[in-house]
Design a protein around this motif. Structure first.
Motif, short mmCIF file in Angstrom:
data_model
loop_
_atom_site.label_atom_id
_atom_site.label_comp_id
_atom_site.label_asym_id
_atom_site.label_seq_id
_atom_site.Cartn_x
_atom_site.Cartn_y
_atom_site.Cartn_z
N ALA A 17 3.22 -5.10 2.14
CA ALA A 17 2.85 -4.45 0.88
C ALA A 17 4.00 -4.50 -0.11
O ALA A 17 5.15 -4.25 0.25
CB ALA A 17 2.44 -3.01 1.14
N TYR A 43 0.86 1.46 0.56
CA TYR A 43 -0.15 2.44 0.97
C TYR A 43 0.57 3.47 1.82
O TYR A 43 1.22 3.12 2.79
CB TYR A 43 -1.25 1.70 1.74
CG TYR A 43 -1.87 2.41 2.93
CD1 TYR A 43 -2.52 3.63 2.79
CD2 TYR A 43 -1.85 1.80 4.19
CE1 TYR A 43 -3.10 4.25 3.90
CE2 TYR A 43 -2.44 2.41 5.29
CZ TYR A 43 -3.05 3.64 5.14
OH TYR A 43 -3.63 4.24 6.23
N ARG A 74 -6.06 -5.90 4.33
CA ARG A 74 -5.47 -6.86 3.38
C ARG A 74 -5.18 -8.20 4.01
O ARG A 74 -4.89 -9.17 3.31
CB ARG A 74 -4.19 -6.27 2.77
CG ARG A 74 -4.42 -4.98 1.94
CD ARG A 74 -3.12 -4.51 1.30
NE ARG A 74 -2.06 -4.45 2.29
CZ ARG A 74 -1.31 -3.38 2.56
NH1 ARG A 74 -1.47 -2.25 1.86
NH2 ARG A 74 -0.38 -3.41 3.49
N PHE A 127 8.61 4.86 -1.71
CA PHE A 127 7.96 5.15 -0.43
C PHE A 127 8.95 5.82 0.53
O PHE A 127 8.64 6.83 1.18
CB PHE A 127 7.33 3.87 0.15
CG PHE A 127 7.17 3.88 1.64
CD1 PHE A 127 6.51 4.92 2.29
CD2 PHE A 127 7.66 2.83 2.41
CE1 PHE A 127 6.37 4.93 3.67
CE2 PHE A 127 7.52 2.84 3.79
CZ PHE A 127 6.87 3.89 4.42
N ASP A 169 8.96 -1.57 5.18
CA ASP A 169 7.82 -0.77 5.61
C ASP A 169 8.27 0.35 6.53
O ASP A 169 9.41 0.79 6.42
CB ASP A 169 6.77 -1.68 6.27
CG ASP A 169 5.90 -2.38 5.22
OD1 ASP A 169 5.88 -1.91 4.07
OD2 ASP A 169 5.25 -3.37 5.56
N SER A 171 -6.92 -0.37 11.32
CA SER A 171 -5.63 -0.03 10.74
C SER A 171 -5.75 -0.30 9.26
O SER A 171 -6.22 -1.37 8.86
CB SER A 171 -4.56 -0.90 11.38
OG SER A 171 -3.37 -0.83 10.64
N GLY A 172 -5.33 0.66 8.44
CA GLY A 172 -5.53 0.54 7.00
C GLY A 172 -5.05 -0.80 6.46
O GLY A 172 -5.79 -1.55 5.82
N SER A 173 -3.78 -1.10 6.72
CA SER A 173 -3.19 -2.30 6.14
C SER A 173 -3.87 -3.58 6.63
O SER A 173 -3.72 -4.63 6.01
CB SER A 173 -1.69 -2.34 6.45
OG SER A 173 -1.48 -2.22 7.84
N SER A 212 3.05 5.24 11.83
CA SER A 212 2.63 5.41 10.44
C SER A 212 1.55 6.49 10.35
O SER A 212 1.50 7.24 9.38
CB SER A 212 2.16 4.09 9.84
OG SER A 212 1.19 3.48 10.65
N SER A 238 -0.17 -4.22 13.56
CA SER A 238 -1.56 -3.79 13.63
C SER A 238 -2.36 -4.42 12.50
O SER A 238 -3.57 -4.61 12.61
CB SER A 238 -1.66 -2.27 13.58
OG SER A 238 -1.12 -1.80 12.36
N MET A 240 2.27 9.52 7.90
CA MET A 240 1.41 9.73 6.73
C MET A 240 0.84 11.14 6.71
O MET A 240 0.79 11.80 5.67
CB MET A 240 0.22 8.76 6.74
CG MET A 240 0.58 7.38 6.25
SD MET A 240 -0.89 6.37 6.18
CE MET A 240 -0.16 4.78 6.50
O1 PMV Z 1 -1.90 0.47 8.23
P1 PMV Z 1 -0.75 1.17 8.84
O2 PMV Z 1 -1.14 2.42 9.52
O3 PMV Z 1 0.06 0.25 9.73
O4 PMV Z 1 0.24 1.65 7.66
C1 PMV Z 1 1.01 0.77 6.90
C2 PMV Z 1 1.95 1.50 6.02
C3 PMV Z 1 3.00 0.64 5.32
O5 PMV Z 1 3.23 -0.56 6.01
C4 PMV Z 1 4.31 1.42 5.28
C5 PMV Z 1 2.62 0.34 3.88
C6 PMV Z 1 1.56 -0.71 3.66
O6 PMV Z 1 0.91 -0.64 2.60
O7 PMV Z 1 1.41 -1.62 4.48
#
Ligand code: PMV
Length: 354
Positions: free
Chosen positions: A17, A21, A164, A266, A308, A159-161, A214, A127, A218
């Motif tokens: 990112a 996020y 993308r 961040f 990150d 996993s959120g990221s 994360s 992830s 978060m």
């Molecule tokens: O998707 P996660 O839970 O791995 O969270 C990712 C969080 C960051 O890598 C720090 C920011 C991002 O947008 O990828």
């Protein structure tokens, strides 16, 4: 006969990112509190390869990560599997005499084997590649007709990221408004050819697992950091527009300024969290100082940095010449004999599929 197996293998790179996020408004569906933008890396360096198989002889869903069986009981895997199964379509292989109907997919079991070619959970977004690859491979196996953005809704629930990583190049995760998360998805802003001068170098400060996941990080930030909420509401929306503009115009000065500032904010949010979270270490901070000094010695920045949820530096060089200079500097300040860095990973950015 009931002795057949059908397999699909897919490979997906991770993404980093540049507008972060951080913070969920819904933990189960994984819905974020702000939009984010990332760049997808070249698949030869940091990627996940996943093989998914289906056979009537399989007794249960099973999964292996880097050769070791892992429990599939976690809610996130179950969410992805459930969402993919819902969208499964008929599959027919006339030559082998196999026909799987939509209904069959609900009864058949899956075996999943996944490999990362980089350290897992060391802040290198393992992830992200993993769940994107899982959603993509299962989508192919089950003849799911949805496009990448729709698949990103499923990967997001792992996993959120991850949402993308279904696209190459520059990608935006739109936070969405719906309560069911149906409009919280990824779209491609520019493909991998749009800005192919950029070179990404990862200085692996530590390949050890991070201390604060994360997910819990978060949660703690959402509960305790006022800065986080100010950031999500007042700062990120404007930054997203500026970043889109910078990417569109290949404006490296602006891209670098936004990327570095957003990474620092961040980590400031992490410090503002109670108790504070430290993802960067002394080596990370030294890398920032070196790049900032370099910025001030040139008319415009040559390298952007971003970190990150871990101490590793992701450095984005303007072009190959700058990348060569950057490596020279890293080797000078962090000679391998001192052991400050575990390794370097060098790549450009782009994506390959299938
Ligand atoms: O998707 P996660 O839970 O791995 O969270 C990712 C969080 C960051 O890598 C720090 C920011 C991002 O947008 O990828």
């Amino acid at each position: 006969s009931q002795n057949w197996v059908i397999m699909v293998t897919a490979q997906t790179p991770t993404n980093i990112a540049v507008i972060k996020y951080w913070g969920k408004r819904d933990e189960t569906l994984i819905l974020p509190i702000n939009d984010s933008i990332s760049v997808t890396l070249d698949p030869s360096h940091l990627c996940t390869t996943t093989t998914v198989a289906v056979s009537p002889t399989f007794q249960q869903d099973r999964m292996w990560l880097n050769g070791k069986e892992i429990a599939l009981s976690g809610g996130r895997f179950q969410s992805c599997l459930r969402e993919i199964r819902k969208r499964a379509c008929d599959v027919e292989d006339k030559k082998k005499g196999i026909k799987i109907t939509k209904e069959d997919w609900g009864k058949l079991h899956l075996h999943i084997a996944s490999y990362n070619n980089f350290p897992t959970a060391a802040g290198l977004a393992s992830s992200a590649a993993g769940f994107a690859c899982l959603a993509y491979a299962l989508g192919k196996l089950m003849n799911v007709k949805e496009d990448e953005s729709q698949l990103s809704v499923i990967a997001r629930q792992g996993s959120g990221s991850a949402c993308r990583s279904l696209f190459g190049g520059f990608v935006k995760w739109i936070m969405g408004k719906e309560e069911d998360g149906s409009d919280s998805l990824a779209v491609q802003l520019a493909d991998e050819k749009h800005w192919d001068d950029l070179v990404i170098i990862i200085a692996v400060v530590s390949s050890r697992q991070k201390e604060t996941s994360s997910t819990s990080g978060m949660r703690e930030s959402v509960e305790t950091s006022l800065l986080l909420h100010h950031r999500a509401k007042e700062i990120v929306p404007k930054r997203i527009l500026q970043m889109e503009e910078a990417i569109k115009n290949r404006d490296f000065a602006s891209f670098s300024r936004l990327t570095c500032t957003d990474s620092n904010q961040f980590h400031a949010v992490c410090l503002d969290t109670c108790p504070p979270i430290f993802y960067m270490n002394d080596t990370s901070h030294r890398i920032i100082s070196i790049i900032e000094k370099w910025h001030r010695s040139e008319e415009s920045p040559q390298v952007a940095y971003t970190f990150d949820a871990g101490p590793n530096a992701v450095l984005i060089a303007r072009n190959r010449q700058t990348a060569a200079l950057l490596i020279q500097r890293l080797l000078y300040y962090f000679p391998p004999t001192l052991g400050d860095l575990d390794s370097y990973i060098i790549g450009d950015k782009s994506i390959a599929k299938d």
